[in-house]
Motif scaffolding. Structure first.
Motif, mmCIF file in Angstrom:
data_model
loop_
_atom_site.group_PDB
_atom_site.id
_atom_site.type_symbol
_atom_site.label_atom_id
_atom_site.label_comp_id
_atom_site.label_asym_id
_atom_site.label_seq_id
_atom_site.Cartn_x
_atom_site.Cartn_y
_atom_site.Cartn_z
ATOM 1 N N SER A 52 -8.434 -9.133 -2.736
ATOM 2 C CA SER A 52 -9.078 -8.753 -3.990
ATOM 3 C C SER A 52 -8.059 -8.466 -5.083
ATOM 4 O O SER A 52 -8.351 -8.609 -6.272
ATOM 5 C CB SER A 52 -9.979 -7.530 -3.788
ATOM 6 O OG SER A 52 -9.230 -6.396 -3.408
ATOM 7 N N ARG A 53 -6.832 -8.050 -4.678
ATOM 8 C CA ARG A 53 -5.831 -7.785 -5.711
ATOM 9 C C ARG A 53 -5.470 -9.059 -6.469
ATOM 10 O O ARG A 53 -5.036 -9.004 -7.626
ATOM 11 C CB ARG A 53 -4.589 -7.126 -5.127
ATOM 12 C CG ARG A 53 -3.767 -7.969 -4.184
ATOM 13 C CD ARG A 53 -2.547 -7.167 -3.717
ATOM 14 N NE ARG A 53 -1.746 -7.884 -2.744
ATOM 15 C CZ ARG A 53 -2.011 -7.915 -1.446
ATOM 16 N NH1 ARG A 53 -3.075 -7.280 -0.954
ATOM 17 N NH2 ARG A 53 -1.231 -8.584 -0.615
ATOM 18 N N MET A 54 -5.649 -10.228 -5.824
ATOM 19 C CA MET A 54 -5.409 -11.493 -6.530
ATOM 20 C C MET A 54 -6.438 -11.679 -7.638
ATOM 21 O O MET A 54 -6.108 -12.154 -8.734
ATOM 22 C CB MET A 54 -5.473 -12.662 -5.547
ATOM 23 C CG MET A 54 -4.478 -12.576 -4.397
ATOM 24 S SD MET A 54 -2.753 -12.604 -4.987
ATOM 25 C CE MET A 54 -2.662 -14.263 -5.647
ATOM 26 N N ALA A 91 0.835 -1.202 0.000
ATOM 27 C CA ALA A 91 0.000 0.000 0.000
ATOM 28 C C ALA A 91 0.870 1.253 0.000
ATOM 29 O O ALA A 91 0.528 2.254 -0.646
ATOM 30 C CB ALA A 91 -0.927 -0.021 1.211
ATOM 31 N N GLY A 92 2.003 1.191 0.707
ATOM 32 C CA GLY A 92 2.896 2.336 0.749
ATOM 33 C C GLY A 92 3.476 2.668 -0.613
ATOM 34 O O GLY A 92 3.554 3.836 -1.005
ATOM 35 N N TYR A 93 3.894 1.620 -1.345
ATOM 36 C CA TYR A 93 4.455 1.828 -2.684
ATOM 37 C C TYR A 93 3.403 2.430 -3.612
ATOM 38 O O TYR A 93 3.695 3.377 -4.360
ATOM 39 C CB TYR A 93 4.961 0.496 -3.239
ATOM 40 C CG TYR A 93 5.441 0.592 -4.667
ATOM 41 C CD1 TYR A 93 6.749 0.985 -4.959
ATOM 42 C CD2 TYR A 93 4.580 0.295 -5.726
ATOM 43 C CE1 TYR A 93 7.186 1.084 -6.276
ATOM 44 C CE2 TYR A 93 5.003 0.398 -7.045
ATOM 45 C CZ TYR A 93 6.300 0.796 -7.302
ATOM 46 O OH TYR A 93 6.730 0.906 -8.609
ATOM 47 N N GLY A 108 -3.501 -3.660 0.740
ATOM 48 C CA GLY A 108 -3.204 -3.914 2.147
ATOM 49 C C GLY A 108 -2.894 -5.379 2.389
ATOM 50 O O GLY A 108 -3.171 -6.251 1.563
ATOM 51 N N ASP A 109 -2.346 -5.658 3.549
ATOM 52 C CA ASP A 109 -1.899 -7.026 3.861
ATOM 53 C C ASP A 109 -3.047 -8.021 3.899
ATOM 54 O O ASP A 109 -2.867 -9.201 3.574
ATOM 55 C CB ASP A 109 -1.164 -7.030 5.208
ATOM 56 C CG ASP A 109 0.137 -6.249 5.144
ATOM 57 O OD1 ASP A 109 0.665 -6.083 4.020
ATOM 58 O OD2 ASP A 109 0.617 -5.809 6.210
ATOM 59 N N ASP A 110 -4.236 -7.595 4.315
ATOM 60 C CA ASP A 110 -5.340 -8.534 4.537
ATOM 61 C C ASP A 110 -6.357 -8.585 3.402
ATOM 62 O O ASP A 110 -7.373 -9.262 3.514
ATOM 63 C CB ASP A 110 -6.070 -8.164 5.840
ATOM 64 C CG ASP A 110 -5.165 -8.262 7.059
ATOM 65 O OD1 ASP A 110 -4.286 -9.156 7.049
ATOM 66 O OD2 ASP A 110 -5.329 -7.439 7.976
#
Length: 482
Positions: free
Chosen positions: A148-150, A94-96, A143-145
């Motif tokens: 949905s990005r998958m 998320a930071g990137y 975010g880590d949890d």
């Protein structure tokens, strides 16, 4: 209405369709279909969108249009992130993402794309709230949890060929194609009138034209939106077009030799070749090849027909029209302009506004060598059709749930023609009991102009008995003119 063309595509476009047919299908708000067609349209509007009147239509349009405020910018940014980081998309933090894609200027630039050329009143507070919503949603996806990005990664991987086209417009083409389609459907079932439909089309039409700038961008965006909606297989229904059919129909629109999307002057400079290549990954190319083979055969057939036109016109004029003039019954037989394009080839030659050859071809008759069709007629129900050629008369009969029957009568067979007026003063000509021609005589050009309108059917037939016998004689003697 051409922006909803994927919902109006028909396989007829694979053949060299006539210009006015394309305009009827893709540019006109009217959709036809009669009572049953309107019932189906109403059922689809209710089932898919819960649209039952003008207000529910406006509600749905506003919901779809509202995607340009937050949802569409999110997708645009996601596409850019994917294209820049294909191999590492699922591992981005998320930071990137925040540092490289989500500063205020970047988000504002993406948002501005969706608000050009349309009245958008956004206060600074509204704009800030939307920017925050876009930023938070994208940071959450990476975010880590959040898994949905998958899903996004998998979807983008499948439809990677289309992403470069839609980078700046996301999936919004799907929203606006549906908006235009819903306007047309709602108009056709009476939920909105001419003025309301025109007002909506004038609002969204120019916006769509300016936002996308080409058919490649608009159609790619529409496809991506449709495919994402259907991606997990949870969406479906009787009135929902499947994802494969949706892409196939758009592929048909851009590859059809009739070039249906160029029926208007919108994006006339579009080059469909690159999009055609991109879509080949997603369509059944074997099936498309069969369509092409059908088109090639049809083109050859059409060329043969075009060579017949002069002969066809000459036959009609010699066998029917010239005889009608000689016997002074032209007002009874010389069909009006709107009917000519259906019945005879006279107005087909060198023009794009006739249907004669299309209907003759669709009849399914296998004509012999040197056989030239020159007259066609069908009843309103299409249950009886007739084709006159220089070799024979073909009587086509079809009853519900029964196979089409084609009777071929040679001009040397016993032929008995009967002409009579119906209760509405329509002239019907029958051959051995089969209806072979219908038209409304132009009684204003006859001496019966005033008397015929108030006469009973029996009296009207008695009044024009001499002309009716002449018409029967003309048709009975066609065989002597061939």
């Amino acid at each position: 209405m051409i922006f909803a063309s994927m919902y109006r595509y028909t396989s007829d476009f694979i053949v060299p369709a006539l210009t006015n047919k394309l305009k009827d299908e893709l540019l006109s708000v009217s959709m036809g279909g009669g009572t049953l067609g309107k019932m189906a349209l109403k059922a689809g509007l209710k089932s898919n969108f819960d649209i039952t009147d003008e207000q529910t239509l406006i509600d749905v349009i506003q919901q779809l249009d509202a995607n340009r405020f937050v949802s569409s910018p999110i997708v645009s940014i996601l596409i850019k992130i994917y294209l820049d980081n294909k191999d590492n998309f699922t591992n981005l933090s998320a930071g990137y993402v925040h540092e490289n894609y989500l500063n205020e200027d970047q988000i504002s630039e993406v948002m501005s794309i969706y608000h050009k050329n349309i009245d958008t009143s956004l206060s600074s507070e509204d704009k800030l709230e939307m920017m925050n919503a876009i930023q938070e949603s994208l940071e959450h996806i990476f975010g880590d949890d959040d898994h949905s990005r998958m899903i996004w990664h998998r979807f983008f991987g499948v439809y990677e060929n289309l992403l470069p086209y839609a980078q700046n417009v996301g999936f919004s083409g799907f929203d606006y194609a549906r908006i235009i389609d819903l306007i047309g459907r709602s108009y056709n079932v009476g939920y909105i009138n001419d003025e309301q439909a025109l007002k909506l089309l004038r609002l969204f039409g120019p916006y769509i034209e300016n936002l996308y700038g080409s058919w490649e961008v608009f159609l790619s965006s529409a496809i991506l939106g449709k495919q994402y909606m259907m991606f997990d297989g949870s969406v479906g229904g009787m009135f929902i077009k499947g994802s494969a059919e949706y892409i196939s129909d758009i592929y048909g629109l851009i590859t059809a030799p009739s070039q249906p999307l160029l029926a208007s002057d919108i994006w006339a400079d579009s080059d469909f070749k690159s999009l055609e290549k991109a879509l080949e990954t997603y369509v059944d190319m074997e099936k498309e090849q069969k369509k092409k083979e059908y088109y090639d055969a049809d083109t050859a057939n059409r060329q043969q027909q075009l060579g017949m036109e002069k002969k066809s016109v000459e036959l009609y004029e010699r066998c029917i029209l010239d005889e009608a003039v000689e016997h002074n019954v032209t007002p009874f037989l010389d069909v009006n302009e709107s009917e000519r394009s259906f019945k005879i080839a006279k107005d087909d030659m060198g023009k794009d506004d006739g249907y004669f050859w299309l209907f003759v071809q669709a009849s399914g008759i296998s004509f012999g060598e040197d056989e030239v069709p020159f007259f066609y007629c069908s009843t309103l129900t299409n249950s009886e059709r007739t084709v006159f050629t220089n070799k024979a008369i073909y009587l086509l009969k079809k009853k519900m749930f029964r196979k089409l029957k084609i009777d071929r009568l040679s001009w040397t067979d016993p032929l008995h023609f009967e002409a009579a007026l119906s209760f509405s003063n329509e002239l019907s000509i029958r051959l051995n009991g089969h209806l072979v021609s219908q038209c409304f005589p132009d009684f204003k050009q006859t001496k019966y102009s005033k008397a015929i309108s108030s006469a009973s059917t029996k009296a009207a037939n008695a009044m024009v008995a001499g002309e009716l016998r002449k018409i029967e004689k003309i048709f009975s003697e066609i065989k002597n003119k061939l």
